[in-house]
Design a protein around this motif. Structure first.
Motif, PDB file in Angstrom:
ATOM      1  N   ALA A  21      42.604  44.092  44.912  1.00 55.91           N
ATOM      2  CA  ALA A  21      44.013  44.142  44.593  1.00 55.91           C
ATOM      3  C   ALA A  21      44.555  44.139  46.157  1.00 55.91           C
ATOM      4  O   ALA A  21      45.575  43.557  46.401  1.00 55.91           O
ATOM      5  N   GLU A  22      44.160  44.891  47.005  1.00 60.84           N
ATOM      6  CA  GLU A  22      44.381  44.875  48.205  1.00 60.84           C
ATOM      7  C   GLU A  22      44.556  43.459  48.996  1.00 60.84           C
ATOM      8  O   GLU A  22      45.235  43.306  49.852  1.00 60.84           O
ATOM      9  N   ILE A  23      43.256  42.638  48.526  1.00 65.22           N
ATOM     10  CA  ILE A  23      43.370  41.420  49.388  1.00 65.22           C
ATOM     11  C   ILE A  23      44.251  40.487  48.909  1.00 65.22           C
ATOM     12  O   ILE A  23      45.067  39.830  49.659  1.00 65.22           O
ATOM     13  N   GLY A  24      44.854  40.681  47.692  1.00 67.48           N
ATOM     14  CA  GLY A  24      45.879  39.881  47.065  1.00 67.48           C
ATOM     15  C   GLY A  24      46.871  40.295  47.629  1.00 67.48           C
ATOM     16  O   GLY A  24      48.002  39.456  47.930  1.00 67.48           O
ATOM     17  N   ALA A  25      47.343  41.605  47.680  1.00 65.23           N
ATOM     18  CA  ALA A  25      48.468  42.084  48.443  1.00 65.23           C
ATOM     19  C   ALA A  25      48.799  41.665  49.986  1.00 65.23           C
ATOM     20  O   ALA A  25      49.859  41.126  50.186  1.00 65.23           O
ATOM     21  N   TYR A  26      47.721  41.891  50.756  1.00 65.66           N
ATOM     22  CA  TYR A  26      47.743  41.394  51.862  1.00 65.66           C
ATOM     23  C   TYR A  26      48.120  40.101  52.337  1.00 65.66           C
ATOM     24  O   TYR A  26      48.625  39.617  53.000  1.00 65.66           O
ATOM     25  N   LEU A  27      47.323  39.072  51.456  1.00 57.84           N
ATOM     26  CA  LEU A  27      47.461  37.763  51.625  1.00 57.84           C
ATOM     27  C   LEU A  27      48.370  37.163  50.605  1.00 57.84           C
ATOM     28  O   LEU A  27      48.634  36.057  50.913  1.00 57.84           O
ATOM     29  N   ARG A  28      49.301  37.825  49.907  1.00 60.66           N
ATOM     30  CA  ARG A  28      50.394  37.349  49.018  1.00 60.66           C
ATOM     31  C   ARG A  28      49.919  36.316  48.186  1.00 60.66           C
ATOM     32  O   ARG A  28      50.441  35.150  48.198  1.00 60.66           O
ATOM     33  N   ARG A  29      48.722  36.276  47.525  1.00 63.87           N
ATOM     34  CA  ARG A  29      48.193  35.442  46.474  1.00 63.87           C
ATOM     35  C   ARG A  29      48.235  36.267  45.243  1.00 63.87           C
ATOM     36  O   ARG A  29      48.062  37.487  45.010  1.00 63.87           O
ATOM     37  N   PRO A  30      48.241  35.188  44.150  1.00 60.01           N
ATOM     38  CA  PRO A  30      48.206  35.890  42.743  1.00 60.01           C
ATOM     39  C   PRO A  30      46.815  36.519  42.562  1.00 60.01           C
ATOM     40  O   PRO A  30      45.751  35.980  42.972  1.00 60.01           O
TER      41      PRO A  30
ATOM     42  N   VAL B 289      42.883  35.639  43.290  1.00 62.93           N
ATOM     43  CA  VAL B 289      41.938  36.198  44.239  1.00 62.93           C
ATOM     44  C   VAL B 289      40.716  36.520  43.633  1.00 62.93           C
ATOM     45  O   VAL B 289      39.610  36.535  44.170  1.00 62.93           O
ATOM     46  N   LYS B 290      40.784  37.084  42.413  1.00 64.36           N
ATOM     47  CA  LYS B 290      39.388  37.453  41.719  1.00 64.36           C
ATOM     48  C   LYS B 290      38.491  36.295  41.580  1.00 64.36           C
ATOM     49  O   LYS B 290      37.364  36.273  41.833  1.00 64.36           O
ATOM     50  N   VAL B 291      38.813  35.167  41.232  1.00 61.98           N
ATOM     51  CA  VAL B 291      38.148  33.921  41.253  1.00 61.98           C
ATOM     52  C   VAL B 291      37.707  33.553  42.489  1.00 61.98           C
ATOM     53  O   VAL B 291      36.365  33.217  42.791  1.00 61.98           O
ATOM     54  N   MET B 292      38.470  33.632  43.467  1.00 58.38           N
ATOM     55  CA  MET B 292      38.017  33.337  45.014  1.00 58.38           C
ATOM     56  C   MET B 292      37.246  34.199  45.627  1.00 58.38           C
ATOM     57  O   MET B 292      36.021  33.874  46.187  1.00 58.38           O
ATOM     58  N   VAL B 293      37.308  35.589  45.112  1.00 57.38           N
ATOM     59  CA  VAL B 293      36.174  36.638  45.622  1.00 57.38           C
ATOM     60  C   VAL B 293      34.940  36.192  44.767  1.00 57.38           C
ATOM     61  O   VAL B 293      33.904  36.317  45.703  1.00 57.38           O
ATOM     62  N   ASP B 294      34.842  35.919  43.368  1.00 57.19           N
ATOM     63  CA  ASP B 294      33.577  35.517  43.003  1.00 57.19           C
ATOM     64  C   ASP B 294      32.990  34.369  43.504  1.00 57.19           C
ATOM     65  O   ASP B 294      31.802  34.793  43.780  1.00 57.19           O
ATOM     66  N   VAL B 295      33.479  33.588  43.998  1.00 58.74           N
ATOM     67  CA  VAL B 295      33.197  32.116  44.520  1.00 58.74           C
ATOM     68  C   VAL B 295      32.446  32.769  46.026  1.00 58.74           C
ATOM     69  O   VAL B 295      31.113  32.637  46.258  1.00 58.74           O
ATOM     70  N   LEU B 296      33.265  33.581  46.622  1.00 62.59           N
ATOM     71  CA  LEU B 296      32.528  33.935  47.982  1.00 62.59           C
ATOM     72  C   LEU B 296      31.662  34.926  47.971  1.00 62.59           C
ATOM     73  O   LEU B 296      30.428  35.044  48.635  1.00 62.59           O
ATOM     74  N   VAL B 297      31.308  35.915  46.814  1.00 61.61           N
ATOM     75  CA  VAL B 297      30.181  36.730  46.481  1.00 61.61           C
ATOM     76  C   VAL B 297      28.959  35.733  46.013  1.00 61.61           C
ATOM     77  O   VAL B 297      27.930  35.870  46.445  1.00 61.61           O
ATOM     78  N   GLU B 298      29.257  34.755  45.165  1.00 56.52           N
ATOM     79  CA  GLU B 298      28.215  33.494  44.882  1.00 56.52           C
ATOM     80  C   GLU B 298      27.624  33.083  45.942  1.00 56.52           C
ATOM     81  O   GLU B 298      26.391  32.790  46.217  1.00 56.52           O
ATOM     82  N   GLN B 299      28.417  32.766  46.866  1.00 58.63           N
ATOM     83  CA  GLN B 299      28.174  32.134  48.386  1.00 58.63           C
ATOM     84  C   GLN B 299      27.508  32.998  49.425  1.00 58.63           C
ATOM     85  O   GLN B 299      27.273  32.481  50.665  1.00 58.63           O
ATOM     86  N   ARG B 300      27.684  34.359  49.148  1.00 57.03           N
ATOM     87  CA  ARG B 300      27.182  35.471  50.183  1.00 57.03           C
ATOM     88  C   ARG B 300      27.809  35.447  51.213  1.00 57.03           C
ATOM     89  O   ARG B 300      27.491  35.830  52.229  1.00 57.03           O
ATOM     90  N   PHE B 301      29.037  35.087  51.091  1.00 59.86           N
ATOM     91  CA  PHE B 301      30.168  35.578  52.432  1.00 59.86           C
ATOM     92  C   PHE B 301      30.621  37.045  52.012  1.00 59.86           C
ATOM     93  O   PHE B 301      30.938  37.699  53.016  1.00 59.86           O
TER      94      PHE B 301
END
Length: 120
Positions: free
Chosen positions: A68-77, A81-93
């Motif tokens: 939720a904080e990531i979405g607020a800071y970056l002003r993204r839906p 953001v949840k899907v993008m975070v999931d992708v970044l977790v899968e890719q080990r970022f």
């Protein structure tokens, strides 16, 4: 009419990528345990090949942060953001967890505090 409307809904600003393209059309994360309170932190990794929108998320997560904080800071839906975070977790970022999982910096100090509490 000279109101400047070109007739399509896409913004004319260069460099903007439609959000659905960034998440490859996914509508929800593969990890069903992700929610808006999930805490993530960036892992040491080379982010130079990430799309700027993904790199922004990794850069924002230098310390523990909720989705939720990531979405607020970056002003993204938040859904995106949840899907993008999931992708970044899968890719080990990014790593999922909580600030409480961080290593205790000084174990002796914690043992001293515990001994003091036990004497009370």
């Amino acid at each position: 009419m000279a109101d400047g409307w070109s007739g399509d809904d896409e913004r004319d600003e260069p460099g903007l990528v439609p959000l659905y393209v960034l998440v490859h059309g996914r509508t929800r994360p593969r990890n069903s345990n992700l929610d808006l309170a999930t805490q993530v932190i960036a892992l040491p990794a080379d982010i130079s090949r990430l799309e700027p929108e993904y790199a922004d998320i990794v850069n924002q997560c230098a310390s523990w942060m909720s989705i939720a904080e990531i979405g607020a800071y970056l002003r993204r839906p938040l859904t995106i953001v949840k899907v993008m975070v999931d992708v970044l977790v899968e890719q080990r970022f990014l790593k999922i967890g909580s600030p409480a999982q961080q290593q205790v910096a000084d174990l002796r100090l914690m043992e001293t505090v515990l001994a003091g509490l036990q004497r009370l």
